[in-house]
Each structure stands twice: as structure tokens, then as C-alpha cells.
Design a protein around this motif. Structure first.
Motif, PDB file in Angstrom:
ATOM      1  N   GLU A  60       1.851   7.263  -0.046  1.00  0.00           N
ATOM      2  CA  GLU A  60       2.175   8.177  -1.146  1.00  0.00           C
ATOM      3  C   GLU A  60       3.670   8.222  -1.437  1.00  0.00           C
ATOM      4  OE1 GLU A  60       0.516  11.966  -0.284  1.00  0.00           O
ATOM      5  OE2 GLU A  60      -1.569  11.262  -0.325  1.00  0.00           O
ATOM      6  N   GLU A  61       4.454   7.503  -0.659  1.00  0.00           N
ATOM      7  CA  GLU A  61       5.912   7.495  -0.834  1.00  0.00           C
ATOM      8  C   GLU A  61       6.290   7.025  -2.237  1.00  0.00           C
ATOM      9  OE1 GLU A  61       9.779   5.104   1.001  1.00  0.00           O
ATOM     10  OE2 GLU A  61       7.879   5.139   2.109  1.00  0.00           O
ATOM     11  N   ALA A  62       7.206   7.736  -2.866  1.00  0.00           N
ATOM     12  CA  ALA A  62       7.641   7.373  -4.220  1.00  0.00           C
ATOM     13  C   ALA A  62       8.530   6.132  -4.169  1.00  0.00           C
ATOM     14  CB  ALA A  62       8.404   8.533  -4.845  1.00  0.00           C
ATOM     15  N   GLY A  63       8.478   5.341  -5.260  1.00  0.00           N
ATOM     16  CA  GLY A  63       9.393   4.217  -5.403  1.00  0.00           C
ATOM     17  C   GLY A  63       9.057   2.990  -4.588  1.00  0.00           C
ATOM     18  N   VAL A  64       7.802   2.840  -4.148  1.00  0.00           N
ATOM     19  CA  VAL A  64       7.447   1.666  -3.353  1.00  0.00           C
ATOM     20  C   VAL A  64       6.315   0.884  -4.015  1.00  0.00           C
ATOM     21  CG1 VAL A  64       8.122   2.808  -1.206  1.00  0.00           C
ATOM     22  CG2 VAL A  64       5.717   2.872  -1.922  1.00  0.00           C
ATOM     23  N   ARG A 177      -1.893   3.155  -7.711  1.00  0.00           N
ATOM     24  CA  ARG A 177      -1.400   2.293  -6.630  1.00  0.00           C
ATOM     25  C   ARG A 177      -2.523   2.041  -5.617  1.00  0.00           C
ATOM     26  NH1 ARG A 177       3.113   4.915  -3.109  1.00  0.00           N
ATOM     27  NH2 ARG A 177       4.429   4.611  -4.942  1.00  0.00           N
ATOM     28  N   GLY A 178      -2.688   0.762  -5.231  1.00  0.00           N
ATOM     29  CA  GLY A 178      -3.697   0.415  -4.238  1.00  0.00           C
ATOM     30  C   GLY A 178      -5.119   0.362  -4.761  1.00  0.00           C
ATOM     31  N   GLU A 179      -5.280   0.420  -6.079  1.00  0.00           N
ATOM     32  CA  GLU A 179      -6.609   0.398  -6.683  1.00  0.00           C
ATOM     33  C   GLU A 179      -7.186  -1.018  -6.677  1.00  0.00           C
ATOM     34  OE1 GLU A 179      -8.025   1.313 -11.198  1.00  0.00           O
ATOM     35  OE2 GLU A 179      -6.843   2.896 -10.226  1.00  0.00           O
ATOM     36  N   ARG A 180      -8.456  -1.163  -6.371  1.00  0.00           N
ATOM     37  CA  ARG A 180      -9.096  -2.479  -6.407  1.00  0.00           C
ATOM     38  C   ARG A 180      -9.101  -3.011  -7.842  1.00  0.00           C
ATOM     39  NH1 ARG A 180     -12.067   0.890  -3.112  1.00  0.00           N
ATOM     40  NH2 ARG A 180     -12.665   0.132  -1.027  1.00  0.00           N
ATOM     41  N   GLN A 206       5.152 -12.334   8.096  1.00  0.00           N
ATOM     42  CA  GLN A 206       4.661 -10.972   8.312  1.00  0.00           C
ATOM     43  C   GLN A 206       3.234 -10.827   7.787  1.00  0.00           C
ATOM     44  OE1 GLN A 206       7.453  -8.016   7.013  1.00  0.00           O
ATOM     45  NE2 GLN A 206       6.002  -6.321   7.184  1.00  0.00           N
ATOM     46  N   THR A 207       2.421 -10.084   8.518  1.00  0.00           N
ATOM     47  CA  THR A 207       1.026  -9.858   8.131  1.00  0.00           C
ATOM     48  C   THR A 207       0.928  -8.683   7.166  1.00  0.00           C
ATOM     49  OG1 THR A 207       0.209 -10.715  10.240  1.00  0.00           O
ATOM     50  CG2 THR A 207      -1.291  -9.319   8.978  1.00  0.00           C
ATOM     51  N   MET A 208       0.187  -8.882   6.092  1.00  0.00           N
ATOM     52  CA  MET A 208       0.017  -7.872   5.063  1.00  0.00           C
ATOM     53  C   MET A 208      -1.370  -7.238   5.132  1.00  0.00           C
ATOM     54  SD  MET A 208       2.865  -7.873   3.218  1.00  0.00           S
ATOM     55  CE  MET A 208       3.573  -7.960   4.859  1.00  0.00           C
ATOM     56  N   ILE A 209      -1.424  -5.951   4.815  1.00  0.00           N
ATOM     57  CA  ILE A 209      -2.698  -5.251   4.620  1.00  0.00           C
ATOM     58  C   ILE A 209      -2.698  -4.763   3.182  1.00  0.00           C
ATOM     59  CG2 ILE A 209      -4.176  -3.337   5.323  1.00  0.00           C
ATOM     60  CD1 ILE A 209      -2.888  -3.452   8.063  1.00  0.00           C
ATOM     61  N   GLY A 210      -3.605  -5.322   2.379  1.00  0.00           N
ATOM     62  CA  GLY A 210      -3.642  -4.994   0.955  1.00  0.00           C
ATOM     63  C   GLY A 210      -3.831  -3.512   0.707  1.00  0.00           C
ATOM     64  N   GLY A 211      -2.983  -2.954  -0.167  1.00  0.00           N
ATOM     65  CA  GLY A 211      -3.077  -1.548  -0.510  1.00  0.00           C
ATOM     66  C   GLY A 211      -2.382  -0.623   0.472  1.00  0.00           C
ATOM     67  N   GLU A 212      -1.920  -1.160   1.608  1.00  0.00           N
ATOM     68  CA  GLU A 212      -1.281  -0.320   2.626  1.00  0.00           C
ATOM     69  C   GLU A 212       0.150  -0.739   2.950  1.00  0.00           C
ATOM     70  OE1 GLU A 212      -3.400   0.336   6.226  1.00  0.00           O
ATOM     71  OE2 GLU A 212      -5.151   1.225   5.235  1.00  0.00           O
ATOM     72  N   ILE A 214       3.805  -1.718   2.666  1.00  0.00           N
ATOM     73  CA  ILE A 214       4.859  -1.606   1.649  1.00  0.00           C
ATOM     74  C   ILE A 214       5.630  -2.912   1.595  1.00  0.00           C
ATOM     75  CG2 ILE A 214       7.021  -0.444   1.041  1.00  0.00           C
ATOM     76  CD1 ILE A 214       5.848   2.108   2.312  1.00  0.00           C
ATOM     77  N   ILE A 215       5.698  -3.535   0.407  1.00  0.00           N
ATOM     78  CA  ILE A 215       6.375  -4.827   0.283  1.00  0.00           C
ATOM     79  C   ILE A 215       7.709  -4.738  -0.455  1.00  0.00           C
ATOM     80  CG2 ILE A 215       4.228  -6.142   0.380  1.00  0.00           C
ATOM     81  CD1 ILE A 215       4.442  -6.505  -2.645  1.00  0.00           C
ATOM     82  N   ALA A 216       7.950  -3.623  -1.151  1.00  0.00           N
ATOM     83  CA  ALA A 216       9.229  -3.462  -1.873  1.00  0.00           C
ATOM     84  C   ALA A 216       9.507  -1.981  -2.065  1.00  0.00           C
ATOM     85  CB  ALA A 216       9.173  -4.186  -3.221  1.00  0.00           C
ATOM     86  N   ARG A 217      10.800  -1.667  -2.133  1.00  0.00           N
ATOM     87  CA  ARG A 217      11.234  -0.292  -2.370  1.00  0.00           C
ATOM     88  C   ARG A 217      12.267  -0.261  -3.476  1.00  0.00           C
ATOM     89  NH1 ARG A 217      10.388   0.659   3.281  1.00  0.00           N
ATOM     90  NH2 ARG A 217       9.224   2.598   3.585  1.00  0.00           N
ATOM     91  N   LYS A 218      12.308   0.854  -4.156  1.00  0.00           N
ATOM     92  CA  LYS A 218      13.331   1.093  -5.150  1.00  0.00           C
ATOM     93  C   LYS A 218      14.676   1.211  -4.460  1.00  0.00           C
ATOM     94  CE  LYS A 218      14.462   4.257  -8.940  1.00  0.00           C
ATOM     95  NZ  LYS A 218      14.032   5.505  -9.657  1.00  0.00           N
ATOM     96  N   THR A 219      15.666   0.486  -4.963  1.00  0.00           N
ATOM     97  CA  THR A 219      16.990   0.542  -4.352  1.00  0.00           C
ATOM     98  C   THR A 219      17.679   1.837  -4.734  1.00  0.00           C
ATOM     99  OG1 THR A 219      17.920  -0.664  -6.227  1.00  0.00           O
ATOM    100  CG2 THR A 219      17.244  -1.953  -4.317  1.00  0.00           C
ATOM    101  N   ALA A 220      18.605   2.254  -3.908  1.00  0.00           N
ATOM    102  CA  ALA A 220      19.313   3.515  -4.148  1.00  0.00           C
ATOM    103  C   ALA A 220      20.195   3.426  -5.381  1.00  0.00           C
ATOM    104  CB  ALA A 220      20.148   3.847  -2.922  1.00  0.00           C
TER     105      ALA A 220
END
Length: 220
Positions: A60-64, A177-180, A206-212, A214-220
Motif C-alpha cells: 500500500e506504500e505510495a509512490g511505488v 495496483r497488483g490487479e490481474r 533477484q526473484t520477483m513475486i508478481g503484485g508484491e 516493489i521494483i521501483a520507487r518515486k525519487t525524492a
């Protein structure tokens, strides 16, 4: 492969017909040879496993942005977004995720927002882990504007074994976000092109879990 994964996890609707076909063939093989019948049942169990569609806990984190697929990051590089989506030719960070035949193949939206472009591109069926697969393989391209205003793109890329890409999205559709949103059958790759103001948070291998994950974040 755990028995509980096969029995307890729901499967994607696309897999129903394949499970029925595998089971019917296995039943017929028992009349020819009992060992062949058991091999058929093992393959039927694998079919159930391949089409599994587990629930995911979406951050639920914003900006990811979250991973659009399960699998392993095979490349983090810079590349121009697909020309078919009309996003210009300025290079962007592209994260590529390889899905083996043992990964969950249900794809999920990386962010909440509006779908602004779709394009299906016929192509080859090279090994999805190869760099050239992003430009040469058959692929479904998706462009979206996230709820935070970022213009991103992602792609479902067919692989050496994959022969069908399913995408349920429509232009103008609002997604969470994370919707099929689709599935690639059997073994494939997904690419995601970041916008300025977004920074990749994953590394090759790195191993990914779809929908879970986090692969990118909004920069400051």
C-alpha cells in the motif's frame, strides 16, 4: 512442487481446458500402459501447477511500482520504449523479468492508473531470456498513466515455448495496483519501462513475486 500447491491453489480459467485434456489423455494411457498413465497424471499435476493463480498481498506504500510477474530479473538497462506506443525514443530504465515454466504466469498491473495505449506486435519465439527478445519476439504492449502522473509502459513477451499471450485490458480502463490483467502461456518474459522520477529498486538475479515485490520507487 508441493502437493498443497497443486491441490489448494486456485487455477486461472485459461488452464481449465488444458487440465481436462491432460487428465483425459492420462486416463487413456492407463489402458495402454500403467507406467504411461502415471506419467500422464504427473504431467496433469504439472499443468495444474503451471496455471495456479495465488492471491497476493499488494503493498500500500505510495509512490511505488510492483512487479508485473513472478520470475527472475534478467536485465536492468536503458532502452527506448516500444515505438508502437508513441512514447518517443528517449531511453528509459527497462526492467526485464524472465519467467520459467515453473513460475506463476498470471500477470499483474504494476501501478494504479489508466490504460492509455495497447499494441500487439507479431514476432519470433526466441529464448525469452535473450536481450533481443524485447524487440524481436511476439509481444503485447501496454501504456498507462499512473495515479501519480507517471507515463510508464510494460510488455508481455512470448518466449521459446510460449505461444499465446492473453491481455484483458482496454484503452481507457482504470486499474488498481497488483490487479490481474493477463497471462502468457508457457514460459516468457515481461518488460517494464520506467518514467523519469522513478528509480529501479531491483537487481539482476533477484526473484520477483508478481503484485508484491516493489521494483521501483518515486525519487525524492
Amino acid at each position: 512442487m508441493k502437493a498443497s500447491d497443486v491441490v489448494m491453489t486456485p487455477i486461472h480459467k485459461e488452464g481449465h481446458i488444458f487440465v481436462v485434456i491432460f487428465f483425459a489423455i492420462s486416463f487413456g494411457l492407463f489402458f495402454l500402459s500403467e507406467p504411461l498413465g502415471w506419467i500422464g497424471l504427473i504431467l496433469t499435476a504439472w499443468c495444474l501447477y503451471f496455471f495456479r493463480d495465488p492471491e497476493r498481498v499488494v503493498p500500500e506504500e505510495a509512490g511505488v511500482l510492483v512487479s508485473p510477474a513472478d520470475g527472475t530479473v534478467c536485465a536492468v538497462t536503458e532502452a527506448a520504449p516500444p515505438a508502437e506506443l508513441g512514447m518517443g525514443d528517449e531511453p528509459r530504465v527497462r526492467i526485464s523479468i524472465f519467467l520459467s515454466v515453473f513460475n506463476v504466469h498470471v500477470n499483474r498491473t504494476p501501478a494504479a492508473g489508466e490504460i492509455t495505449g495497447l499494441a500487439h506486435v507479431p514476432g519470433k519465439f526466441l529464448n525469452a531470456a535473450a536481450t533481443e527478445a524485447s524487440e524481436e519476439n511476439e509481444r503485447q504492449l501496454i501504456r498507462m498513466t499512473t495515479s501519480e502522473g507517471h507515463d510508464i509502459a510494460y510488455a508481455q513477451v512470448a518466449g521459446l515455448v510460449a505461444r499465446r499471450i492473453l491481455c484483458d485490458l482496454e484503452i481507457g480502463q482504470n486499474v488498481g495496483r497488483g490487479e490481474r490483467f493477463g497471462l502468457i502461456r508457457f514460459g516468457s518474459r515481461t518488460d517494464i519501462y520506467l518514467d523519469k522520477g522513478l528509480e529501479a529498486t531491483v537487481q539482476v538475479g533477484q526473484t520477483m513475486i508478481g503484485g508484491e515485490t516493489i521494483i521501483a520507487r518515486k525519487t525524492a
